[in-house]
Scaffold this motif. Structure first.
Motif, mmCIF file in Angstrom:
data_model
loop_
_atom_site.group_PDB
_atom_site.id
_atom_site.type_symbol
_atom_site.label_atom_id
_atom_site.label_comp_id
_atom_site.label_asym_id
_atom_site.label_seq_id
_atom_site.Cartn_x
_atom_site.Cartn_y
_atom_site.Cartn_z
ATOM 1 N N VAL A 81 0.828 -1.207 0.000
ATOM 2 C CA VAL A 81 0.000 0.000 0.000
ATOM 3 C C VAL A 81 0.859 1.252 0.000
ATOM 4 N N THR A 82 1.866 1.303 0.872
ATOM 5 C CA THR A 82 2.652 2.539 0.943
ATOM 6 C C THR A 82 3.425 2.791 -0.344
ATOM 7 N N ASN A 83 3.820 1.741 -1.070
ATOM 8 C CA ASN A 83 4.477 1.943 -2.357
ATOM 9 C C ASN A 83 3.559 2.623 -3.370
ATOM 10 N N GLY A 84 2.267 2.527 -3.162
ATOM 11 C CA GLY A 84 1.319 3.121 -4.098
ATOM 12 C C GLY A 84 0.871 4.526 -3.745
ATOM 13 N N VAL A 85 1.346 5.072 -2.611
ATOM 14 C CA VAL A 85 0.784 6.338 -2.130
ATOM 15 C C VAL A 85 1.046 7.503 -3.089
ATOM 16 N N SER A 86 2.244 7.602 -3.666
ATOM 17 C CA SER A 86 2.513 8.709 -4.598
ATOM 18 C C SER A 86 1.600 8.644 -5.810
ATOM 19 N N ALA A 87 1.332 7.432 -6.287
ATOM 20 C CA ALA A 87 0.439 7.291 -7.441
ATOM 21 C C ALA A 87 -0.996 7.635 -7.058
ATOM 22 N N VAL A 88 -1.425 7.253 -5.854
ATOM 23 C CA VAL A 88 -2.767 7.635 -5.395
ATOM 24 C C VAL A 88 -2.869 9.156 -5.295
ATOM 25 N N THR A 89 -1.823 9.787 -4.789
ATOM 26 C CA THR A 89 -1.821 11.247 -4.672
ATOM 27 C C THR A 89 -1.902 11.897 -6.046
ATOM 28 N N THR A 90 -1.204 11.336 -7.022
ATOM 29 C CA THR A 90 -1.296 11.832 -8.394
ATOM 30 C C THR A 90 -2.745 11.763 -8.887
ATOM 31 N N ALA A 91 -3.417 10.643 -8.624
ATOM 32 C CA ALA A 91 -4.821 10.507 -9.025
ATOM 33 C C ALA A 91 -5.696 11.537 -8.336
ATOM 34 N N GLN A 92 -5.390 11.851 -7.081
ATOM 35 C CA GLN A 92 -6.154 12.869 -6.361
ATOM 36 C C GLN A 92 -5.985 14.232 -7.019
ATOM 37 N N PHE A 93 -4.752 14.605 -7.354
ATOM 38 C CA PHE A 93 -4.510 15.887 -8.012
ATOM 39 C C PHE A 93 -5.160 15.937 -9.393
ATOM 40 N N ASN A 94 -5.239 14.782 -10.065
ATOM 41 C CA ASN A 94 -5.774 14.731 -11.426
ATOM 42 C C ASN A 94 -7.276 14.498 -11.475
ATOM 43 N N GLY A 95 -7.912 14.260 -10.339
ATOM 44 C CA GLY A 95 -9.344 13.986 -10.354
ATOM 45 C C GLY A 95 -9.678 12.687 -11.057
ATOM 46 N N SER A 96 -8.888 11.639 -10.796
ATOM 47 C CA SER A 96 -9.066 10.354 -11.474
ATOM 48 C C SER A 96 -9.753 9.361 -10.536
ATOM 49 N N PRO A 97 -10.845 8.722 -10.976
ATOM 50 C CA PRO A 97 -11.601 7.813 -10.094
ATOM 51 C C PRO A 97 -10.972 6.428 -9.984
ATOM 52 N N VAL A 98 -9.850 6.355 -9.292
ATOM 53 C CA VAL A 98 -9.133 5.103 -9.091
ATOM 54 C C VAL A 98 -9.574 4.485 -7.764
#
Length: 542
Positions: A81-98
């Motif tokens: 999970v923690t390895n994915g946090v930067s990518a999740v944050t990118t999705a948050q900034f981009n408004g992506s429904p991941v």
């Protein structure tokens, strides 16, 4: 008639996603989430796996962006999970429904030191629209449905759920009822705000529109075009807004943006934040209109004249239907077109640049000759990708993927996987700096193994260009900004089962690119570029 679902927790989780169009699962294998794999295999969902968890989330984000629907990444507990946090944050900034599903150590032994025991939710809550732990197997369907609805309601964004071991491996006592699928409520903008925005644009002497990613993700491309044509307003784009108007359209502009924003009397920013990319919304004496898809997206650091907040397609359609007073914008459009044409002539010199060292602009000059109109281009890097934004002009909406305002490197291979999965027959081209290559290039193996051919063009100048040149200007020296010059990234790709070549002369670019697109495998063109060539940057980062 109600539909029910039985089986283990993995069956319940994936069944709840069925109505949202999710037919795939991006992941890196982990024992905490085996039931999700078992359910996917039996339900016929495609499982695509990677070598680093951030690539799984980036791949899901690419699908969410390109297909305008939720997509799912499954990560094992703790470091998964923690390895994915930067990518999740990118999705948050981009408004992506991941949707990100995480494994979790068992609740009944919590605190005893189970493998990878970590409370993920406090880490994910600040960078998602919804983050929670599913507490019981019977709750899985409702919790997954709620997370997916949160991801697509209002301004879109990621959602996170983790599943304790016994919850995901468990079975409900009785079949669970699947909820009826509901579309998220449409946010309606205040009609008075919309009317004021339309009147300002129509009545201005020198108006301009800047359209961003939410225009594409909100399925408002046609409405944007109609609004621009009805009001006769020049359009500039960024992010996934690129290609909303094809380059040949009379109202599509890109090279004259600085002049337009300096001289405009009304600027309407549609579907993108007023952040560092747009000088924080400060356009001098121009009246600012900010059109967003949800009230939460309104700027708080600057006060626009008006800020309609609601479904972008509806707002832009209302602008297209505006029948009030309109000023004549033809002289303004002609003025900008003259600037545009002059800039294109200057660009042509750069696109054809020759010499002992290859300039990045020449790389894009050759790429422009081989990229199809519907090619998906993916930017993952600093200076080299900045040149892509300047010289490549997507002709089709939804064909440009970059990290967005969060600026996270390492998106390239994940985005490539999601793009190739979405478009089996299109050109997929990753534009990557040699610095960015260090973040995700091992996932070429994932592309090779799963038969996902893409072309990767590396601008290899042997430095962290985005840092080296500015630091030298500030201090007269630089540190921690050099990479090994001339590294053979194509050898890495060959070693992982793909193909590639190194190009050191501009005249060899055309042949290399044609071989890459004809290869049918992940193919890396390693272009040795001039380290002294610095992108002429003007953004105010703070």
């Amino acid at each position: 008639m109600t539909e029910t679902i039985g089986g283990h927790g993995g069956d319940l989780a994936l069944a709840a996603l069925r109505g949202f169009g999710v037919n795939e699962l991006f992941t890196l294998s982990g024992g905490h989430i085996f039931p999700l794999y078992d359910a996917a295999r039996r339900a016929g969902l495609r499982i695509l796996d990677v070598r680093h968890e951030q690539s799984a989330v980036f791949a899901a984000e690419a699908v969410a962006k390109l297909q305008r629907r939720p997509a799912c990444a499954a990560l094992t507990a703790g470091p998964g999970v923690t390895n994915g946090v930067s990518a999740v944050t990118t999705a948050q900034f981009n408004g992506s429904p991941v949707l990100v599903f995480g494994g979790r150590a068992p609740s009944w032994r919590w605190g005893a030191g189970s493998l990878q025991e970590l409370d993920h939710v406090p880490l994910l809550a600040p960078v998602t629209k919804h983050a929670a732990t599913v507490l019981d197997t019977e709750d899985i369907v409702g919790d997954v449905y709620g997370a997916a609805m949160a991801a697509i309601t209002g301004h879109k964004g990621p959602a996170f759920l983790d599943f304790p071991l016994e919850v995901l491996y468990g079975h409900p006592e009785a079949p669970v009822v699947l909820p009826r699928m509901f579309a998220p409520p449409v946010v309606e903008a205040d009609p008075d705000d919309v009317a004021r925005a339309a009147a300002l644009l129509a009545g201005a002497e020198r108006p301009a529109i800047i359209a961003g990613s939410d225009v594409y993700t909100g399925d408002a491309v046609g409405a944007l075009r109609a609004a621009a044509e009805n009001l006769r307003v020049p359009v500039y784009t960024n992010g996934m807004g690129r290609g909303s108007l094809p380059p040949e359209h009379e109202l599509a502009f890109s090279k004259s943006r600085r002049a337009a924003l300096s001289d405009a009397d009304v600027v309407a920013v549609v579907g993108t934040a007023l952040d560092f990319r747009l000088n924080f919304g400060d356009f001098g004496a121009a009246t600012l209109v900010h059109i967003v898809d949800d009230p939460a997206q309104r700027a708080t650091h600057i006060e626009p004249e008006v800020s309609p907040a609601g479904d972008l397609r509806a707002v832009l359609t209302a602008l297209a239907d505006y029948a009030g007073h309109r000023a004549d914008h033809d002289d303004w459009i002609e003025q900008l077109r003259e600037i545009e044409d002059s800039a294109r002539e200057d660009d042509q010199v750069a696109l054809e640049a020759d010499g002992d060292l290859i300039r990045p602009s020449r790389v894009y000059g050759e790429l422009r000759k081989v990229l199809a109109r519907d090619a998906v281009t993916i930017g993952d890097g600093g200076d080299f990708v900045s040149y892509a934004g300047r010289y490549l002009e997507p002709a089709t909406p939804g064909c440009w993927l970059d990290p967005g305002p969060y600026g996270c490197l390492g998106t390239g291979m994940g985005y490539a996987m999601g793009a190739r999965y979405t478009y089996p027959d299109r050109q997929i081209c990753v534009l990557m700096g040699d610095g960015a290559a260090g973040f995700s290039l091992m996932d070429v193996e994932s592309l090779v193994r799963q038969n996902l051919p893409v072309v990767i063009v590396v601008g290899n100048n042997g430095i962290w260009g985005l840092e080296k040149h500015p630091m030298h200007q500030l201090y007269g020296y630089d540190v921690a900004a050099d990479l090994q010059p001339g590294l053979r990234y194509d050898d890495v790709v060959r070693g992982l089962g793909g193909a590639g070549e190194t190009v050191a002369k501009a005249g060899d670019l055309s042949g290399a690119l044609n071989r890459a697109f004809a290869s049918g495998v992940p193919y890396l063109v390693n272009v040795l570029t001039d380290p002294a060539d610095a992108y002429p940057r003007s953004s105010n980062l703070a």
